[in-house]
Design a protein around this motif. Sequence first.
Motif, PDB file in Angstrom:
ATOM      1  N   LYS A  20       0.839  -1.208   0.000  1.00 19.27           N
ATOM      2  CA  LYS A  20       0.000   0.000   0.000  1.00 19.27           C
ATOM      3  C   LYS A  20       0.873   1.257   0.000  1.00 19.27           C
ATOM      4  O   LYS A  20       0.636   2.195  -0.768  1.00 19.27           O
ATOM      5  CB  LYS A  20      -0.923  -0.014   1.218  1.00 19.27           C
ATOM      6  CG  LYS A  20      -1.845   1.159   1.321  1.00 19.27           C
ATOM      7  CD  LYS A  20      -2.733   1.018   2.564  1.00 19.27           C
ATOM      8  CE  LYS A  20      -3.536   2.274   2.798  1.00 19.27           C
ATOM      9  NZ  LYS A  20      -4.289   2.218   4.051  1.00 19.27           N
ATOM     10  N   PHE A  21       1.899   1.279   0.850  1.00 14.94           N
ATOM     11  CA  PHE A  21       2.789   2.441   0.945  1.00 14.94           C
ATOM     12  C   PHE A  21       3.513   2.686  -0.377  1.00 14.94           C
ATOM     13  O   PHE A  21       3.609   3.828  -0.839  1.00 14.94           O
ATOM     14  CB  PHE A  21       3.792   2.237   2.084  1.00 14.94           C
ATOM     15  CG  PHE A  21       4.670   3.434   2.331  1.00 14.94           C
ATOM     16  CD1 PHE A  21       4.220   4.494   3.092  1.00 14.94           C
ATOM     17  CD2 PHE A  21       5.952   3.490   1.803  1.00 14.94           C
ATOM     18  CE1 PHE A  21       5.034   5.607   3.320  1.00 14.94           C
ATOM     19  CE2 PHE A  21       6.765   4.588   2.026  1.00 14.94           C
ATOM     20  CZ  PHE A  21       6.303   5.654   2.784  1.00 14.94           C
TER      21      PHE A  21
ATOM     22  N   GLU B  38       1.296   4.192  -2.980  1.00 13.36           N
ATOM     23  CA  GLU B  38       1.058   5.614  -2.711  1.00 13.36           C
ATOM     24  C   GLU B  38       2.333   6.450  -2.862  1.00 13.36           C
ATOM     25  O   GLU B  38       2.253   7.671  -3.021  1.00 13.36           O
ATOM     26  CB  GLU B  38       0.500   5.791  -1.299  1.00 13.36           C
ATOM     27  CG  GLU B  38      -0.872   5.168  -1.113  1.00 13.36           C
ATOM     28  CD  GLU B  38      -1.313   5.084   0.343  1.00 13.36           C
ATOM     29  OE1 GLU B  38      -0.517   5.412   1.261  1.00 13.36           O
ATOM     30  OE2 GLU B  38      -2.469   4.676   0.574  1.00 13.36           O
ATOM     31  N   ASN B  39       3.493   5.817  -2.776  1.00 16.99           N
ATOM     32  CA  ASN B  39       4.800   6.496  -2.839  1.00 16.99           C
ATOM     33  C   ASN B  39       5.707   5.717  -3.779  1.00 16.99           C
ATOM     34  O   ASN B  39       6.629   5.026  -3.333  1.00 16.99           O
ATOM     35  CB  ASN B  39       5.424   6.557  -1.438  1.00 16.99           C
ATOM     36  CG  ASN B  39       4.541   7.263  -0.436  1.00 16.99           C
ATOM     37  OD1 ASN B  39       4.560   8.475  -0.325  1.00 16.99           O
ATOM     38  ND2 ASN B  39       3.742   6.504   0.294  1.00 16.99           N
ATOM     39  N   PRO B  40       5.464   5.802  -5.088  1.00  7.16           N
ATOM     40  CA  PRO B  40       6.141   4.901  -6.034  1.00  7.16           C
ATOM     41  C   PRO B  40       7.587   5.248  -6.389  1.00  7.16           C
ATOM     42  O   PRO B  40       8.262   4.425  -7.003  1.00  7.16           O
ATOM     43  CB  PRO B  40       5.253   4.993  -7.274  1.00  7.16           C
ATOM     44  CG  PRO B  40       4.670   6.370  -7.205  1.00  7.16           C
ATOM     45  CD  PRO B  40       4.456   6.630  -5.735  1.00  7.16           C
ATOM     46  N   LEU B  41       8.059   6.432  -6.008  1.00  6.70           N
ATOM     47  CA  LEU B  41       9.409   6.835  -6.409  1.00  6.70           C
ATOM     48  C   LEU B  41      10.378   6.824  -5.239  1.00  6.70           C
ATOM     49  O   LEU B  41      10.032   7.201  -4.118  1.00  6.70           O
ATOM     50  CB  LEU B  41       9.377   8.246  -7.013  1.00  6.70           C
ATOM     51  CG  LEU B  41       8.523   8.421  -8.266  1.00  6.70           C
ATOM     52  CD1 LEU B  41       8.515   9.881  -8.696  1.00  6.70           C
ATOM     53  CD2 LEU B  41       9.000   7.520  -9.389  1.00  6.70           C
ATOM     54  N   CYS B  42      11.608   6.417  -5.524  1.00  3.71           N
ATOM     55  CA  CYS B  42      12.672   6.440  -4.517  1.00  3.71           C
ATOM     56  C   CYS B  42      12.928   7.882  -4.094  1.00  3.71           C
ATOM     57  O   CYS B  42      13.201   8.754  -4.938  1.00  3.71           O
ATOM     58  CB  CYS B  42      13.947   5.831  -5.095  1.00  3.71           C
ATOM     59  SG  CYS B  42      15.393   6.010  -4.010  1.00  3.71           S
TER      60      CYS B  42
ATOM     61  N   THR C 134      11.321   0.236  -4.354  1.00  5.33           N
ATOM     62  CA  THR C 134      10.976  -1.177  -4.157  1.00  5.33           C
ATOM     63  C   THR C 134      11.075  -1.581  -2.692  1.00  5.33           C
ATOM     64  O   THR C 134      10.741  -2.706  -2.340  1.00  5.33           O
ATOM     65  CB  THR C 134      11.901  -2.084  -4.993  1.00  5.33           C
ATOM     66  OG1 THR C 134      13.257  -1.818  -4.630  1.00  5.33           O
ATOM     67  CG2 THR C 134      11.702  -1.843  -6.494  1.00  5.33           C
ATOM     68  N   VAL C 135      11.553  -0.659  -1.858  1.00  6.17           N
ATOM     69  CA  VAL C 135      11.772  -0.948  -0.439  1.00  6.17           C
ATOM     70  C   VAL C 135      11.123   0.145   0.398  1.00  6.17           C
ATOM     71  O   VAL C 135      11.234   1.328   0.075  1.00  6.17           O
ATOM     72  CB  VAL C 135      13.291  -0.987  -0.122  1.00  6.17           C
ATOM     73  CG1 VAL C 135      13.536  -1.244   1.352  1.00  6.17           C
ATOM     74  CG2 VAL C 135      14.001  -2.015  -0.981  1.00  6.17           C
TER      75      VAL C 135
ATOM     76  N   GLN D 233      10.126   5.580   4.488  1.00  5.42           N
ATOM     77  CA  GLN D 233      10.408   6.296   3.248  1.00  5.42           C
ATOM     78  C   GLN D 233      10.578   5.282   2.124  1.00  5.42           C
ATOM     79  O   GLN D 233      11.077   4.177   2.344  1.00  5.42           O
ATOM     80  CB  GLN D 233      11.640   7.183   3.374  1.00  5.42           C
ATOM     81  CG  GLN D 233      12.944   6.446   3.584  1.00  5.42           C
ATOM     82  CD  GLN D 233      14.125   7.373   3.729  1.00  5.42           C
ATOM     83  OE1 GLN D 233      14.066   8.538   3.353  1.00  5.42           O
ATOM     84  NE2 GLN D 233      15.230   6.860   4.278  1.00  5.42           N
ATOM     85  N   PRO D 234      10.166   5.661   0.914  1.00  4.79           N
ATOM     86  CA  PRO D 234      10.314   4.761  -0.234  1.00  4.79           C
ATOM     87  C   PRO D 234      11.716   4.882  -0.824  1.00  4.79           C
ATOM     88  O   PRO D 234      12.196   5.990  -1.079  1.00  4.79           O
ATOM     89  CB  PRO D 234       9.256   5.288  -1.219  1.00  4.79           C
ATOM     90  CG  PRO D 234       9.162   6.762  -0.912  1.00  4.79           C
ATOM     91  CD  PRO D 234       9.426   6.882   0.571  1.00  4.79           C
TER      92      PRO D 234
END
Length: 88
Positions: free
Chosen positions: A20-21, A24-28, A41-42, A63-64
């Motif tokens: 889910k996170f 909602e937060n797809p970019l590093c 990815t983490v 944090q993504p």
Amino acid sequence: MRGSAAARGYDGKWRKERAKFLKENPLCKHCYDEGELLEATVVDHIVPHKGDKKLFWNKKNWQPLCKRHHDSKTVREDGGFGRSLESK
């Protein structure tokens, strides 16, 4: 020695919240700060939780990150994937 991922809290509930996170937060975050757009990815714990469940589940502490940035942060913080800096 570190316990299994599940023993450290990375269980089914975590996997659901992680997905889910990241949706909602797809970019590093670190890549973005450097002017790059790379998929995260983490879900990283900004402040290592070290077993503290309250800190583990505090989404303000998440944090993504891409794998590269997460791996380099882990090495800086604890010598790499659970090994203390003293053992290196």
